[in-house]
Design a protein around this motif. Structure first.
Motif, mmCIF file in Angstrom:
data_model
loop_
_atom_site.group_PDB
_atom_site.id
_atom_site.type_symbol
_atom_site.label_atom_id
_atom_site.label_comp_id
_atom_site.label_asym_id
_atom_site.label_seq_id
_atom_site.Cartn_x
_atom_site.Cartn_y
_atom_site.Cartn_z
ATOM 1 N N UNK A 46 -26.975 -2.839 -2.859
ATOM 2 C CA UNK A 46 -26.749 -4.054 -2.354
ATOM 3 C C UNK A 46 -25.026 -4.625 -3.817
ATOM 4 N N UNK A 47 -25.468 -4.596 -4.363
ATOM 5 C CA UNK A 47 -25.007 -4.614 -5.425
ATOM 6 C C UNK A 47 -23.418 -3.879 -5.390
ATOM 7 N N UNK A 48 -23.018 -2.725 -5.287
ATOM 8 C CA UNK A 48 -22.828 -1.882 -4.972
ATOM 9 C C UNK A 48 -21.606 -2.062 -3.847
ATOM 10 N N UNK A 49 -22.650 -2.221 -2.399
ATOM 11 C CA UNK A 49 -21.658 -2.788 -1.317
ATOM 12 C C UNK A 49 -21.297 -4.020 -1.598
ATOM 13 N N UNK A 50 -21.278 -5.072 -2.136
ATOM 14 C CA UNK A 50 -21.037 -6.491 -2.841
ATOM 15 C C UNK A 50 -19.284 -6.375 -3.730
ATOM 16 N N UNK A 51 -19.686 -4.955 -4.417
ATOM 17 C CA UNK A 51 -18.444 -4.826 -4.998
ATOM 18 C C UNK A 51 -16.969 -4.488 -4.450
ATOM 19 N N UNK A 52 -17.428 -2.987 -3.473
ATOM 20 C CA UNK A 52 -16.521 -3.090 -2.987
ATOM 21 C C UNK A 52 -15.984 -3.438 -2.032
ATOM 22 N N UNK A 53 -17.015 -4.319 -1.112
ATOM 23 C CA UNK A 53 -16.460 -5.655 -0.504
ATOM 24 C C UNK A 53 -15.404 -6.695 -1.187
ATOM 25 N N UNK A 54 -15.930 -6.828 -2.069
ATOM 26 C CA UNK A 54 -14.015 -7.004 -2.969
ATOM 27 C C UNK A 54 -12.915 -6.513 -3.304
ATOM 28 N N UNK A 55 -13.265 -5.107 -4.229
ATOM 29 C CA UNK A 55 -12.152 -3.996 -3.811
ATOM 30 C C UNK A 55 -11.667 -4.480 -2.998
ATOM 31 N N UNK A 56 -11.722 -4.140 -1.391
ATOM 32 C CA UNK A 56 -10.990 -4.113 -0.108
ATOM 33 C C UNK A 56 -11.011 -5.518 0.496
ATOM 34 N N UNK A 57 -11.263 -5.992 -0.094
ATOM 35 C CA UNK A 57 -10.884 -7.433 0.600
ATOM 36 C C UNK A 57 -9.343 -8.324 -0.204
ATOM 37 N N UNK A 58 -9.699 -8.292 -1.594
ATOM 38 C CA UNK A 58 -8.760 -8.357 -2.504
ATOM 39 C C UNK A 58 -7.838 -7.132 -2.256
ATOM 40 N N UNK A 59 -7.638 -6.315 -1.996
ATOM 41 C CA UNK A 59 -6.199 -4.956 -2.040
ATOM 42 C C UNK A 59 -5.968 -5.786 -0.090
ATOM 43 N N UNK A 60 -6.163 -6.287 0.618
ATOM 44 C CA UNK A 60 -6.342 -6.771 1.904
ATOM 45 C C UNK A 60 -4.970 -8.181 1.196
ATOM 46 N N UNK A 61 -5.498 -8.981 0.158
ATOM 47 C CA UNK A 61 -5.059 -9.969 -0.033
ATOM 48 C C UNK A 61 -4.115 -10.334 -0.628
ATOM 49 N N UNK A 62 -3.533 -8.983 -1.345
ATOM 50 C CA UNK A 62 -3.188 -8.406 -2.171
ATOM 51 C C UNK A 62 -1.711 -7.801 -1.374
ATOM 52 N N UNK A 63 -2.097 -7.559 -0.204
ATOM 53 C CA UNK A 63 -1.084 -6.738 0.165
ATOM 54 C C UNK A 63 -0.375 -7.424 1.663
ATOM 55 N N UNK A 64 -0.085 -8.648 1.762
ATOM 56 C CA UNK A 64 -0.862 -10.451 3.038
ATOM 57 C C UNK A 64 0.590 -8.798 4.187
ATOM 58 N N UNK A 65 1.764 -7.889 3.228
ATOM 59 C CA UNK A 65 3.292 -7.843 3.873
ATOM 60 C C UNK A 65 2.481 -6.319 4.600
ATOM 61 N N UNK A 66 1.420 -5.534 4.379
ATOM 62 C CA UNK A 66 1.319 -4.947 5.147
ATOM 63 C C UNK A 66 -0.471 -4.706 5.721
ATOM 64 N N UNK A 67 -0.821 -5.553 5.748
ATOM 65 C CA UNK A 67 -2.543 -5.662 5.917
ATOM 66 C C UNK A 67 -2.764 -3.996 6.956
ATOM 67 N N UNK A 68 -1.370 -4.154 8.156
ATOM 68 C CA UNK A 68 -2.346 -3.323 9.084
ATOM 69 C C UNK A 68 -2.509 -2.278 8.582
ATOM 70 N N UNK A 69 -1.497 -1.296 7.524
ATOM 71 C CA UNK A 69 -1.738 -0.409 7.341
ATOM 72 C C UNK A 69 -3.123 -0.071 6.066
ATOM 73 N N UNK A 70 -2.896 -1.143 5.342
ATOM 74 C CA UNK A 70 -4.341 -1.437 4.661
ATOM 75 C C UNK A 70 -5.714 -1.101 5.608
#
Length: 312
Positions: A46-70
């Motif tokens: 579960x710790x690895x699921x949590x880490x990867x969740x924020x890797x992906x979610x942060x990627x979305x937050x950092x790329x708001x102009x390209x969320x569709x592609x992300x």
């Protein structure tokens, strides 16, 4: 630099300690602990699921102009990165395990996106749902998460987004693990907090003002302090099978713990102190609604407790 998606044993321990009060971590841990046994070869936690969740979610937050592609490539990118990391770390795995791990991660990201209350983000969750459905039984991934989602999950995500700080930016080293919303106190800080709370509650060992009536028995007082310290140490409300009794008025008891929260106990959080009151004290069993509506209301004569008689 691509962030590693698999953790060492030491990093898992550090994640659990640094984020033990994090609503997303607690939800994922409760939801997917059983899934860990289904990924025994990969040893995915579960710790690895949590880490990867924020890797992906942060990627979305950092790329708001390209969320569709992300989001369009999210499932596949995570799957391939997990496979590459597993091979590099010499972790054996089955394809089904990697698919389950990826789907758990992606659904956790979906939950964070939905909790954002931001339509610009939410509208892309359907893309990710389809990706999960292509590789896993959606119900087996979604149901455990939905059944274990903490009540403050959405509030945490919305506050997290507003900070503009990203958990994934601090995941390269355990020394930088920290929750930007609810940083976990050190053992030394928790000891200081417990001492401060005990001092504030010390009057409850004494008598009601202008009375020979004890506020509570020494046994109940000690049980209360034990439950308070358990909450501070573990961020979990201890179950009280036998509720504790005090001779304080409900308003006085409620406001006493508001002062605990407002002064020493913010490391725990308002909702946990409210849950503590409802779980611990007998007179709160029929008055739980008043906790949320009147927690900070100060009784007009509350200051009389500052001069109450000491216990003989």
């Amino acid at each position: 630099m691509t962030m590693k998606r698999l953790l060492t044993t030491a990093s898992k321990r550090s994640i659990k300690e640094a984020f033990r009060g994090n609503a997303v971590f607690r939800t994922i841990d409760a939801a997917y602990k059983k899934q860990e046994t289904q990924m025994a070869t990969l040893r995915f936690s579960p710790e690895e699921i949590w880490v990867n969740c924020f890797i992906g979610f942060d990627q979305i937050l950092k790329n708001r102009d390209d969320i569709g592609e992300v989001t369009r490539r999210m499932w596949y990118d995570i799957f391939c990165d997990l496979m590459d990391d597993a091979q590099e770390a010499s972790r054996a795995f089955q394809k089904e395990e990697l698919e389950t791990a990826t789907s758990c991660i992606v659904y956790s990201i979906i939950a964070c996106m939905t909790a954002s209350d931001d339509w610009e983000i939410i509208q892309h969750t359907e893309t990710l749902m389809f990706q999960i459905a292509e590789h896993s039984e959606l119900d087996t991934i979604a149901t455990p998460f939905d059944n274990n989602t903490e009540s403050n999950f959405a509030g945490y995500i919305q506050r997290y987004i507003s900070t503009g700080k990203y958990i994934s930016d601090g995941l390269e080293s355990p020394k930088s693990y920290a929750d930007p919303i609810n940083p976990v106190s050190t053992p030394q800080e928790r000891t200081k907090i417990k001492n401060g709370v005990r001092k504030r509650l010390e009057f409850m060992k004494g008598y009601l003002p202008d009375s020979e009536t004890l506020i509570m028995t020494s046994s109940n007082f000690n049980s209360m302090i034990e439950a308070v310290e358990y909450l501070i140490e573990n961020d979990v409300v201890k179950k009280q099978e036998s509720k504790l009794h005090t001779n304080l008025r409900i308003a006085d008891l409620r406001y006493t713990f508001y002062l605990v929260f407002a002064n020493e106990g913010k490391c725990v959080g308002r909702d946990k102190w409210l849950d503590f009151l409802g779980e611990t004290f007998s007179q709160m069993q029929d008055n739980k609604a008043s906790l949320y509506n009147h927690f900070s209301d100060k009784p007009a004569d509350y200051d009389r407790f500052l001069k109450q008689k000491k216990k003989k």
